[in-house]
Design an enzyme around this catalytic site. Structure first.
Site, mmCIF file in Angstrom:
data_model
loop_
_atom_site.group_PDB
_atom_site.id
_atom_site.type_symbol
_atom_site.label_atom_id
_atom_site.label_comp_id
_atom_site.label_asym_id
_atom_site.label_seq_id
_atom_site.Cartn_x
_atom_site.Cartn_y
_atom_site.Cartn_z
ATOM 1 N N ALA B 13 37.170 24.651 41.730
ATOM 2 C CA ALA B 13 38.118 24.366 40.753
ATOM 3 C C ALA B 13 37.296 24.367 39.266
ATOM 4 C CB ALA B 13 38.657 22.730 41.103
ATOM 5 N N GLY B 14 36.596 25.515 39.317
ATOM 6 C CA GLY B 14 36.277 25.623 37.827
ATOM 7 C C GLY B 14 37.168 26.559 37.209
ATOM 8 N N GLY B 15 37.034 27.232 36.078
ATOM 9 C CA GLY B 15 37.809 28.008 35.085
ATOM 10 C C GLY B 15 38.770 28.823 35.773
ATOM 11 N N ALA B 16 38.098 29.817 36.761
ATOM 12 C CA ALA B 16 38.857 30.564 37.527
ATOM 13 C C ALA B 16 39.959 29.912 38.516
ATOM 14 C CB ALA B 16 38.246 31.537 38.220
ATOM 15 N N HIS B 242 19.297 34.705 31.240
ATOM 16 C CA HIS B 242 19.742 34.264 29.928
ATOM 17 C C HIS B 242 18.300 34.326 29.136
ATOM 18 C CE1 HIS B 242 21.507 32.368 26.403
ATOM 19 N NE2 HIS B 242 22.499 32.697 26.872
ATOM 20 N N HIS B 353 20.707 32.961 35.140
ATOM 21 C CA HIS B 353 22.184 32.690 34.717
ATOM 22 C C HIS B 353 23.336 33.031 35.140
ATOM 23 C CE1 HIS B 353 24.572 31.018 31.399
ATOM 24 N NE2 HIS B 353 25.091 31.988 30.998
#
Lengths: 255, 584
Positions: B13-16, B242, B353
Site C-alpha cells: 500500500a505504497g504509491g503503486a 543515491h 537507494h
C-alpha cells in the site's frame, strides 16, 4: 534486569566527527498479552554514541538482548510516523529523538502512547485513531466537472494550509491530549488537523460538511487549549493554532 | 485459518499499490494487503518531485523526457515502456492535482516545476525544469493524497498482514494465479486470499545493504516470494546508490537540493563535478555523481577527520529559499548531524537507494513467467517490478512517476483480467509451505541471532557489491552470502509467541534478503561490463556487443536441497534511440 553490551556498527570512525560514547539506562514499559497479566518495567543499561537515537537503543536491545521487545518502526528518520512513543513522559518519535538530547543521568523511560489500547509492549491499537481521521472526510471535495488541466491556486492560497499538510498520522498529538485520554468519543487533535488541511484549501468545496462534523458535541469544542499537541508534534505543526482556526471558522460562518 | 475471496488482491500500500487500488476498486471487488499501515509506506520518504513535461515554466515535451530516461538508464531501458511513461506522466500529475495534491505553484497558479538530475532540454543541451513538486516532501504528499482517495472510495485494507506466498494452480496445463497466503501480524493467524488477479506492489529491497536510504521494512519480500515460486527476476545487479545520503547514516537528502543550486565539494573546496560532467555538473545522473563522489574519497580528497565523505554546500543559497523549497532535508541535517545548512556544508556519501531490477512485466504490468509467456492473473508495479523504464540507472523523480503510471495500469489490467477470467481452484493445502516456514523458524531453539546474520550480510554487500565492484569483491560477497545462508538455516528467534511477533517477521525478512543478495551478486559477476549503476573496476566500459541485454535470474533447486541461480537473458526493446556514448 540490567545488562551492558557494546553498541553495534556505530563506531566513531563512521561518524562525521569524533563523537563520544556514553552509558544510558533505558527503562521500558513491557507487556506481553500471552504471558503478562499486568504491564511491567524493565531496565537495560547500554553503551551508546552521540548520533544514536532512542530507536537505536531499542534496536540494540531487540537485536542483542531480547528479541521479543516489540515496537513499530519503518523509515527511521521521522517521515513514516510509525514510532511515536512516550519518552520521558512526552510524546515523540523514537527515530527523531537523539539520546544525547535527553538527561542521561537518569533512566530514559519509554512507554506506549496513551489513550489507545496496548497490544504488546510499545504497540497500540491504531484503529480508533485512523477511524477518527476518516470521519472528518480527509479528501478533496469538489463539485462540477474536473477541468482539463490543473486547478489554479495562487502561491498565497497554497501557503494558507501548508502547515497542516505536513501531518504524518503518527498520533503523537492525539495521544498527548488530556481530553482524548478521558473522553473516548473526542476526535482528537489529529482529526482536526486533517480537516484543517482541506477546510483552508482554496480548491475544496466541502468545508461546510466538515465543519458540521467538527461542530459536534465531541468535536473541536472539546479542545481545552492545553498545547500538549503542539509540543508533541514531531513535524512542528502548530496544532493548537490549527484547531483555533477551525473554531473561528465555525463561529464566523455561523454567527 | 481464514479464507477470503476477492476479484483483485493488491499486495502493498505504497504509491503503486494505492494507485492500483483506486482503479481496481472502481471495477472489481478489491482488497489491499499491506505489511504496514498504508501511511507508513516508503513512498512517503520520496522528496524531490515527479517529472512530467507539462511545460508550465519552460519549453518541454514528452519525447525529450523519454530520451533522458533512456540515456539516463544507459540504454538498458525498454524504450516502448519509457515512451509510455513519459507520455502518461502529464496526466498522472494532473490526476494527482485533481485528487487534491498540494503542489507548489507558479505565480500564475499552475504547478511549479524545477530542475532535477539528468532531465534536459532538447536531448542534453541543458537542465530543464520538469519536476513537479511539493517542497521536499513530494512523496509524502503523494502517499497522503492516494490514501485520502482510498478512504473516500472505501478501499478495503488488511493492514499489518504480511503476504508470504503466491498461490498458483495448473489449468489445462497452464499455470495460473489463484491467490496469496498472508500472516496476520497482530494474531499470528494465517489467512488465505483467493483472487483472480494479484498485483504485487511491495516496493524495494534496500536493506540488502548497510548504508541505505530505505526503511527497515524494505526487505524485498515481493521479489523474493515471486522468485521462490519460479518467477524470474530481471536486472537485479542494477542497484542505485543515491549520491547524497547523510554521511554515516544514509538518510536521504534530495537531489532537489542540487536542483535548487546546491554544489558538491571535496576537501579542497573544489566543485569536482565540473571534471566529471562538464555540462550538467552536479545535476548529472545519479550513477555518475555517486561514482564521482566515491572516487574523490578514494583518491584522498574526502572531507572530515577520516576523509570519508564529501560536502553538499547550500551556504550560498538564501535561507528563505532553503526554507521554502528544502525544509525537511535541512531539518534532517540539523537533527541527525547537528549541522546548520545555512552556514555549514553538509557531509554526504552515496547510500543504497533503489532497485532498478525486479519482477519482470510487460507494459500492461503482466508478470512474465519467462521471455515468452506471462503468468496469467499476476501483475506487478512500482519498485518491485522491472518493466523496464529505469534500465541501468533510474533518473531522479522517475520512481514517483513509475508508481503512478504503472500502478494505475496495474489496477486497470488486474480488474479487466478478473472480469473475464474464471476462478482458479486453490491448490491443495494452500497454507502448508507458509506454515512450515513460520513454524520451523519460530520453533528452532538455540541458534544464532537473526540480527547478527543480517548485519554480516549488509556489511559484505556494502564492502563488496556497492558503487565499485570487481570479480574479486563479488566472489567474496557470494561466498559470504552462501556461508550466511547456511548459518541462517540454523538461526533462531527468541520470541516464540503468536501476537505481534516482529522477531519472527525480521527472521523471515532476512531469508528474503539473502535470496536477493545472491541474485544481485550472481548477476553482477556475470555482467562483465560497466553500465549505469553497475560499475566493474575490471571491465570499466559499457559493452553493447555482449551485454546490451536484460538479465533474467531463475532460482534452481539442487538434488541436495540447496538452491542456486540460473541466468538467462532478454533483449532490450529499442525503438527511437540507438546507444550512444554517455556524456553529461
Amino acid at each position: 534486569m540490567t545488562l551492558t553490551t557494546e553498541a553495534p556498527g556505530a563506531t566513531p570512525a563512521e561518524a562525521p566527527s569524533a563523537i563520544p560514547s556514553f552509558q544510558v539506562t533505558m527503562r521500558l514499559r513491557r507487556f506481553n498479552p500471552e504471558s503478562d497479566t499486568e504491564p511491567r518495567w524493565e531496565n537495560h543499561t547500554l553503551t551508546m554514541h552521540g548520533t544514536d537515537r532512542v530507536l537505536d537503543a531499542l534496536h540494540k536491545i531487540k537485536w542483542e538482548i531480547d528479541g521479543s521487545l516489540t515496537f513499530r518502526r519503518s523509515c527511521a528518520h521521522g517521515i513514516c510516523g510509525s514510532d511515536a512513543m512516550r519518552i520521558n513522559g512526552r510524546n515523540r518519535l523514537a527515530c527523531k529523538t537523539l539520546l544525547k538530547d535527553l538527561p542521561l543521568k537518569k533512566p530514559i523511560t519509554v512507554e506506549p502512547i496513551k489513550g489507545l489500547a496496548v497490544q504488546k509492549d510499545l504497540v497500540v491499537d491504531m484503529e480508533p485513531f485512523y477511524a477518527a481521521y476518516k470521519s472528518i472526510m480527509p479528501f478533496l471535495i469538489t463539485t462540477g466537472n474536473d477541468p482539463s488541466r490543473e486547478r489554479r491556486q495562487s502561491p498565497a492560497d497554497r501557503e494558507r494550509f501548508d502547515d497542516t499538510t505536513k501531518c504524518i498520522l503518527c498520533a503523537a498529538c492525539t495521544t498527548s491530549c488530556p481530553v482524548y485520554w478521558s473522553d473516548g468519543q473526542y476526535f482528537g487533535p489529529q482529526a482536526i488537523v486533517g480537516a484543517h488541511r482541506f477546510i483552508f484549501d482554496s480548491r475544496d468545496e466541502g468545508a461546510e460538511q466538515r465543519l458540521e462534523i467538527l461542530n459536534d458535541r465531541e468535536g473541536v469544542w472539546r479542545c481545552r487549549t492545553t498545547f500538549n499537541c503542539t509540543d508533541a508534534c514531531p513535524r512542528g505543526i502548530e496544532v493548537t493554532k490549527a484547531i483555533q482556526e477551525v473554531k473561528q471558522a465555525l463561529l464566523f460562518r455561523r454567527v | 485459518m481464514q479464507t477470503h475471496q476477492y476479484d483483485v488482491v493488491i499486495v502493498g500500500a505504497g504509491g503503486a499499490g494505492m494507485r492500483a487500488a483506486l482503479e481496481a476498486g472502481q471495477r472489481a471487488r478489491t482488497a489491499v494487503i499491506t505489511k504496514l499501515y498504508p501511511t507508513r509506506s516508503h513512498t512517503g520518504a520520496a522528496q524531490g518531485g515527479m517529472c512530467a513535461a507539462l511545460a508550465n515554466v519552460e519549453e518541454d515535451n514528452w519525447e525529450w523526457h523519454t530520451f533522458d530516461t533512456v540515456k539516463g538508464g544507459d540504454f538498458l531501458v525498454d524504450q516502448d515502456a519509457a515512451e509510455i511513461m513519459a507520455k502518461e506522466a502529464i496526466d498522472a500529475v494532473l490526476d494527482l492535482e485533481k485528487m487534491g495534491l498540494p503542489f507548489n505553484r507558479t505565480p500564475e497558479g499552475t504547478i511549479d516545476q524545477r530542475r532535477f538530475g539528468g532531465h534536459t532540454r532538447n536531448h542534453g543541451e541543458a537542465a530543464v525544469r520538469r519536476a513537479c513538486y511539493s517542497a521536499d516532501r513530494t512523496g509524502h504528499m503523494i502517499l497522503q493524497t492516494l490514501y485520502q482517495q482510498c478512504l473516500k472510495n472505501d478501499v478495503e485494507f488488511f493492514s499489518e498482514f504480511y503476504v508470504l506466498d503466491i498461490l498458483t494452480n495448473d489449468v489445462e496445463g497452464e499455470r495460473r494465479t489463484a491467490g496469496v497466503v498472508a500472516y496476520d501480524l497482530a494474531s499470528g493467524e494465517i489467512h488465505i486470499f483467493r483472487a483472480k488477479s494479484v498485483v504485487f506492489a511491495t516496493g524495494g529491497a534496500g536493506k540488502v545493504y548497510k548504508t541505505t536510504s530505505n526503511a527497515h521494512t524494505l526487505t524485498g519480500d515481493g521479489m523474493a516470494i515471486a522468485y521462490r515460486r519460479g518467477i524470474p527476476l530481471e536486472d537485479m545487479e542494477f542497484f542505485q546508490f543515491h549520491p547524497t545520503g547523510l554521511a554515516g547514516l544514509g538518510i536521504l537528502l534530495s537531489e532537489a537540493a542540487r536542483g535548487e543550486g546546491a554544489i558538491l565539494r571535496n576537501s579542497e573546496g573544489e566543485r569536482f563535478m565540473e571534471r566529471y560532467a562538464p555540462t550538467l555538473k552536479d545535476l548529472a545522473p545519479r550513477d555518475v555523481v555517486a561514482r564521482a563522489m566515491a572516487n574523490e574519497v578514494r583518491e584522498g580528497r574526502g572531507a572530515g577527520p577520516n576523509k570519508d565523505y564529501v560536502l553538499l554546500d547550500l551556504t550560498h543559497l538564501e535561507p528563505a529559499h532553503i526554507d521554502a523549497k528544502l525544509p525537511d532535508i535541512t531539518e534532517f541535517a540539523r537533527t541527525y548531524l547537528g549541522i546548520e545548512p545555512y552556514t555549514e556544508p553538509v557531509p554526504v556519501y552515496p547510500t543504497a537507494h533503489y532497485a532498478m531490477g525486479g519482477i519482470p512485466t510487460n507494459v500492461e504490468t503482466e508478470v512474465l513467467a519467462d521471455n515468452e509467456r506471462v503468468l496469467p492473473g499476476m501483475f506487478a508495479a512500482g519498485e518491485v517490478a522491472c518493466v523496464s523504464v529505469h534500465g541501468a540507472n533510474r533518473l531522479g523523480t522517475n520512481s514517483l512517476l513509475d508508481i503512478n503510471v504503472f500502478g494505475r495500469r496495474a489496477g486497470i489490467a488486474a480488474a479487466a483480467f478478473a472480469a473475464k477470467a474464471p476462478w482458479v481452484d486453490l491448490p491443495e493445502s494452500p497454507e502448508a509451505d507458509t506454515v512450515e516456514m513460520l513454524e520451523t523458524l519460530r520453533d528452532r531453539q538455540d541458534g544464532e541471532r537473526i540480527a547478527d546474520l543480517r548485519r554480516a550480510l549488509q556489511e559484505t554487500m556494502d564492502a563488496n557489491a556497492q558503487v565499485f565492484r570487481s570479480e574479486a569483491t563479488l566472489k567474496q560477497a557470494l561466498s559470504d552470502i552462501h556461508a550466511l545462508r547456511e548459518r541462517y538455516s540454523r538461526a533462531s528467534v527468541q520470541d516464540k509467541g503468536k501476537r505481534f511477533n516482529t522477531d519472527l517477521l525480521e527472521g523471515l525478512e532476512l531469508g528474503f534478503l539473502l535470496d536477493l543478495a545472491e541474485v544481485i551478486v550472481v548477476g553482477a559477476l556475470e555482467r562483465k561490463e560497466s553500465r549505469g549503476g553497475h560499475f566493474r573496476e575490471d571491465y570499466q566500459n559499457r559493452d553493447d556487443v555482449n551485454y546490451m541485454r536484460h538479465t533474467m535470474a531463475y532460482r534452481t533447486s539442487n538434488e541436495d536441497g540447496s538452491t542456486g541461480v540460473r541466468l538467462d537473458y532478454k533483449p532490450v526493446v529499442v525503438t527511437r534511440y540507438q546507444p550512444m556514448e554517455r556524456k553529461f
